[in-house]
Write a protein that holds these residues in place. Structure first.
Motif, PDB file in Angstrom:
ATOM      1  N   PHE A  80      14.928  42.110 -15.646  1.00 16.08           N
ATOM      2  CA  PHE A  80      13.855  41.117 -15.720  1.00 16.08           C
ATOM      3  C   PHE A  80      12.998  41.360 -16.953  1.00 16.08           C
ATOM      4  CE2 PHE A  80      14.429  41.422 -11.063  1.00 16.08           C
ATOM      5  CZ  PHE A  80      14.460  40.086 -10.704  1.00 16.08           C
ATOM      6  N   THR A  81      12.380  40.308 -17.452  1.00 18.10           N
ATOM      7  CA  THR A  81      11.248  40.483 -18.357  1.00 18.10           C
ATOM      8  C   THR A  81      10.060  40.842 -17.458  1.00 18.10           C
ATOM      9  OG1 THR A  81      10.538  38.185 -18.152  1.00 18.10           O
ATOM     10  CG2 THR A  81      12.117  38.703 -19.944  1.00 18.10           C
ATOM     11  N   SER A  82       8.970  41.248 -18.042  1.00 21.19           N
ATOM     12  CA  SER A  82       7.785  41.564 -17.232  1.00 21.19           C
ATOM     13  C   SER A  82       7.283  40.336 -16.483  1.00 21.19           C
ATOM     14  CB  SER A  82       6.673  42.145 -18.106  1.00 21.19           C
ATOM     15  OG  SER A  82       7.074  43.390 -18.625  1.00 21.19           O
ATOM     16  N   GLU A  83       7.300  39.188 -17.155  1.00 20.68           N
ATOM     17  CA  GLU A  83       6.842  37.951 -16.506  1.00 20.68           C
ATOM     18  C   GLU A  83       7.767  37.553 -15.360  1.00 20.68           C
ATOM     19  OE1 GLU A  83       7.292  38.267 -19.813  1.00 20.68           O
ATOM     20  OE2 GLU A  83       5.358  37.857 -20.740  1.00 20.68           O
ATOM     21  N   ALA A  84       9.068  37.678 -15.566  1.00 19.58           N
ATOM     22  CA  ALA A  84      10.024  37.339 -14.509  1.00 19.58           C
ATOM     23  C   ALA A  84       9.898  38.306 -13.339  1.00 19.58           C
ATOM     24  CB  ALA A  84      11.452  37.337 -15.055  1.00 19.58           C
ATOM     25  N   PHE A  85       9.644  39.579 -13.625  1.00 16.73           N
ATOM     26  CA  PHE A  85       9.437  40.554 -12.546  1.00 16.73           C
ATOM     27  C   PHE A  85       8.186  40.190 -11.750  1.00 16.73           C
ATOM     28  CE2 PHE A  85       7.718  44.683 -10.996  1.00 16.73           C
ATOM     29  CZ  PHE A  85       8.666  44.901 -10.012  1.00 16.73           C
ATOM     30  N   ALA A  86       7.132  39.761 -12.417  1.00 18.16           N
ATOM     31  CA  ALA A  86       5.909  39.337 -11.726  1.00 18.16           C
ATOM     32  C   ALA A  86       6.204  38.164 -10.795  1.00 18.16           C
ATOM     33  CB  ALA A  86       4.824  38.962 -12.732  1.00 18.16           C
ATOM     34  N   ASN A  87       6.975  37.197 -11.276  1.00 16.12           N
ATOM     35  CA  ASN A  87       7.339  36.047 -10.442  1.00 16.12           C
ATOM     36  C   ASN A  87       8.193  36.478  -9.250  1.00 16.12           C
ATOM     37  OD1 ASN A  87       5.954  34.235 -12.068  1.00 16.12           O
ATOM     38  ND2 ASN A  87       7.740  33.868 -13.374  1.00 16.12           N
ATOM     39  N   PHE A  88       9.138  37.388  -9.501  1.00 16.59           N
ATOM     40  CA  PHE A  88       9.977  37.935  -8.421  1.00 16.59           C
ATOM     41  C   PHE A  88       9.097  38.615  -7.372  1.00 16.59           C
ATOM     42  CE2 PHE A  88      12.174  41.822  -6.870  1.00 16.59           C
ATOM     43  CZ  PHE A  88      13.194  41.233  -6.142  1.00 16.59           C
ATOM     44  N   LEU A  89       8.160  39.424  -7.825  1.00 18.95           N
ATOM     45  CA  LEU A  89       7.257  40.133  -6.916  1.00 18.95           C
ATOM     46  C   LEU A  89       6.426  39.151  -6.087  1.00 18.95           C
ATOM     47  CD1 LEU A  89       6.301  42.967  -6.092  1.00 18.95           C
ATOM     48  CD2 LEU A  89       4.577  42.799  -7.890  1.00 18.95           C
ATOM     49  N   GLU A  90       5.951  38.103  -6.737  1.00 21.81           N
ATOM     50  CA  GLU A  90       5.166  37.085  -6.030  1.00 21.81           C
ATOM     51  C   GLU A  90       6.019  36.397  -4.966  1.00 21.81           C
ATOM     52  OE1 GLU A  90       1.827  33.970  -7.360  1.00 21.81           O
ATOM     53  OE2 GLU A  90       3.769  33.675  -8.351  1.00 21.81           O
ATOM     54  N   GLN A  91       7.255  36.063  -5.317  1.00 22.62           N
ATOM     55  CA  GLN A  91       8.162  35.391  -4.377  1.00 22.62           C
ATOM     56  C   GLN A  91       8.457  36.253  -3.150  1.00 22.62           C
ATOM     57  OE1 GLN A  91      11.739  34.398  -6.478  1.00 22.62           O
ATOM     58  NE2 GLN A  91      11.381  32.227  -6.242  1.00 22.62           N
ATOM     59  N   MET A 115      -4.281  41.382   0.692  1.00 23.41           N
ATOM     60  CA  MET A 115      -3.559  41.708  -0.537  1.00 23.41           C
ATOM     61  C   MET A 115      -2.136  42.125  -0.199  1.00 23.41           C
ATOM     62  SD  MET A 115      -4.763  42.276  -3.928  1.00 23.41           S
ATOM     63  CE  MET A 115      -3.863  40.933  -4.498  1.00 23.41           C
ATOM     64  N   LYS A 116      -1.266  41.990  -1.162  1.00 21.69           N
ATOM     65  CA  LYS A 116       0.134  42.336  -0.976  1.00 21.69           C
ATOM     66  C   LYS A 116       0.306  43.807  -0.639  1.00 21.69           C
ATOM     67  CE  LYS A 116       1.306  39.297  -4.691  1.00 21.69           C
ATOM     68  NZ  LYS A 116       0.631  39.450  -5.927  1.00 21.69           N
ATOM     69  N   LYS A 117       1.256  44.071   0.240  1.00 21.83           N
ATOM     70  CA  LYS A 117       1.639  45.449   0.555  1.00 21.83           C
ATOM     71  C   LYS A 117       2.953  45.719  -0.162  1.00 21.83           C
ATOM     72  CE  LYS A 117       2.202  49.118   3.441  1.00 21.83           C
ATOM     73  NZ  LYS A 117       1.402  50.191   3.754  1.00 21.83           N
ATOM     74  N   ILE A 118       3.015  46.840  -0.868  1.00 20.42           N
ATOM     75  CA  ILE A 118       4.212  47.251  -1.590  1.00 20.42           C
ATOM     76  C   ILE A 118       4.478  48.709  -1.214  1.00 20.42           C
ATOM     77  CG2 ILE A 118       5.267  47.616  -3.873  1.00 20.42           C
ATOM     78  CD1 ILE A 118       4.494  44.743  -3.680  1.00 20.42           C
ATOM     79  N   ASN A 162       5.828  36.226   2.294  1.00 21.14           N
ATOM     80  CA  ASN A 162       5.782  36.428   3.748  1.00 21.14           C
ATOM     81  C   ASN A 162       5.152  37.791   4.034  1.00 21.14           C
ATOM     82  OD1 ASN A 162       6.242  36.880   6.479  1.00 21.14           O
ATOM     83  ND2 ASN A 162       8.253  35.917   6.456  1.00 21.14           N
ATOM     84  N   GLN A 163       3.926  37.781   4.532  1.00 22.38           N
ATOM     85  CA  GLN A 163       3.173  39.016   4.786  1.00 22.38           C
ATOM     86  C   GLN A 163       3.785  39.865   5.909  1.00 22.38           C
ATOM     87  OE1 GLN A 163       0.224  40.062   3.068  1.00 22.38           O
ATOM     88  NE2 GLN A 163       0.745  38.447   1.628  1.00 22.38           N
ATOM     89  N   SER A 164       4.736  39.306   6.643  1.00 21.95           N
ATOM     90  CA  SER A 164       5.389  40.059   7.715  1.00 21.95           C
ATOM     91  C   SER A 164       6.393  41.072   7.178  1.00 21.95           C
ATOM     92  CB  SER A 164       6.127  39.122   8.669  1.00 21.95           C
ATOM     93  OG  SER A 164       5.239  38.196   9.216  1.00 21.95           O
ATOM     94  N   PHE A 165       6.780  40.881   5.917  1.00 20.68           N
ATOM     95  CA  PHE A 165       7.765  41.770   5.309  1.00 20.68           C
ATOM     96  C   PHE A 165       7.147  42.489   4.121  1.00 20.68           C
ATOM     97  CE2 PHE A 165      10.226  38.498   7.467  1.00 20.68           C
ATOM     98  CZ  PHE A 165      11.055  39.289   8.250  1.00 20.68           C
TER      99      PHE A 165
END
Length: 156
Positions: free
Chosen positions: A79-90, A1-4, A94-97
């Protein structure tokens, strides 16, 4: 899973902000690997410029070489919420970062911290108290993840 990661100056002091943040943190941690770091806020007796500088140093000390630094600042990109979700996904591809969001103290972020940012985003064109900004960000992070998971939480 994504690390934030979230680096946010100081601990929440207002009870209703603490409860709201706790609620969203509980939700987030069911789906994301999430770390919150709270560097110490500056002495309130310091002049504003000195407080911003000290808090900036405290934030910089928390950064890791693997962090993708994203400053939250009212002058950043909205961002809109949807655009923020896409930004977060992008930025999570790379799991190294690790996407690392930064929220400053009551007087904002130092220039030294802003210079470290790969991205600067805004939660609103309006100025938000830093405690409210933290809760608002946590809700939007949870919402972004819900959008990506196609959860019914985000219903439009």
């Amino acid at each position: 899973m994504k690390k934030i990661r979230l680096i946010a100056i100081g601990k929440l002091k207002t009870p209703f902000f603490k409860e709201a943040a706790k609620h969203y943190l509980w939700r987030i941690q069911h789906h994301l690997s999430f770390e919150e770091v709270n560097p110490k806020d500056a002495d309130p007796k310091l002049p504003v410029a000195e407080a911003i500088k000290q808090e900036g140093q405290n934030i910089l000390a928390c950064l890791k070489s693997s962090d993708i630094v994203i400053c939250l600042d009212e002058k950043g990109k909205e961002f809109t919420s949807e655009a923020f979700a896409n930004f977060l996904e992008q930025i999570s591809e790379n799991q190294s970062f690790c996407p690392t969001f930064i929220i400053g103290g009551a007087f904002g972020l130092s220039e030294a911290v802003k210079k470290q940012a790969k991205y600067t985003i805004s939660l609103s064109k309006m100025t938000l108290p830093h405690e409210l900004a933290r809760v608002f960000f946590l809700e939007q992070l949870y919402r972004a993840d819900a959008i990506l998971r196609k959860s019914p939480y985000h219903h439009v």
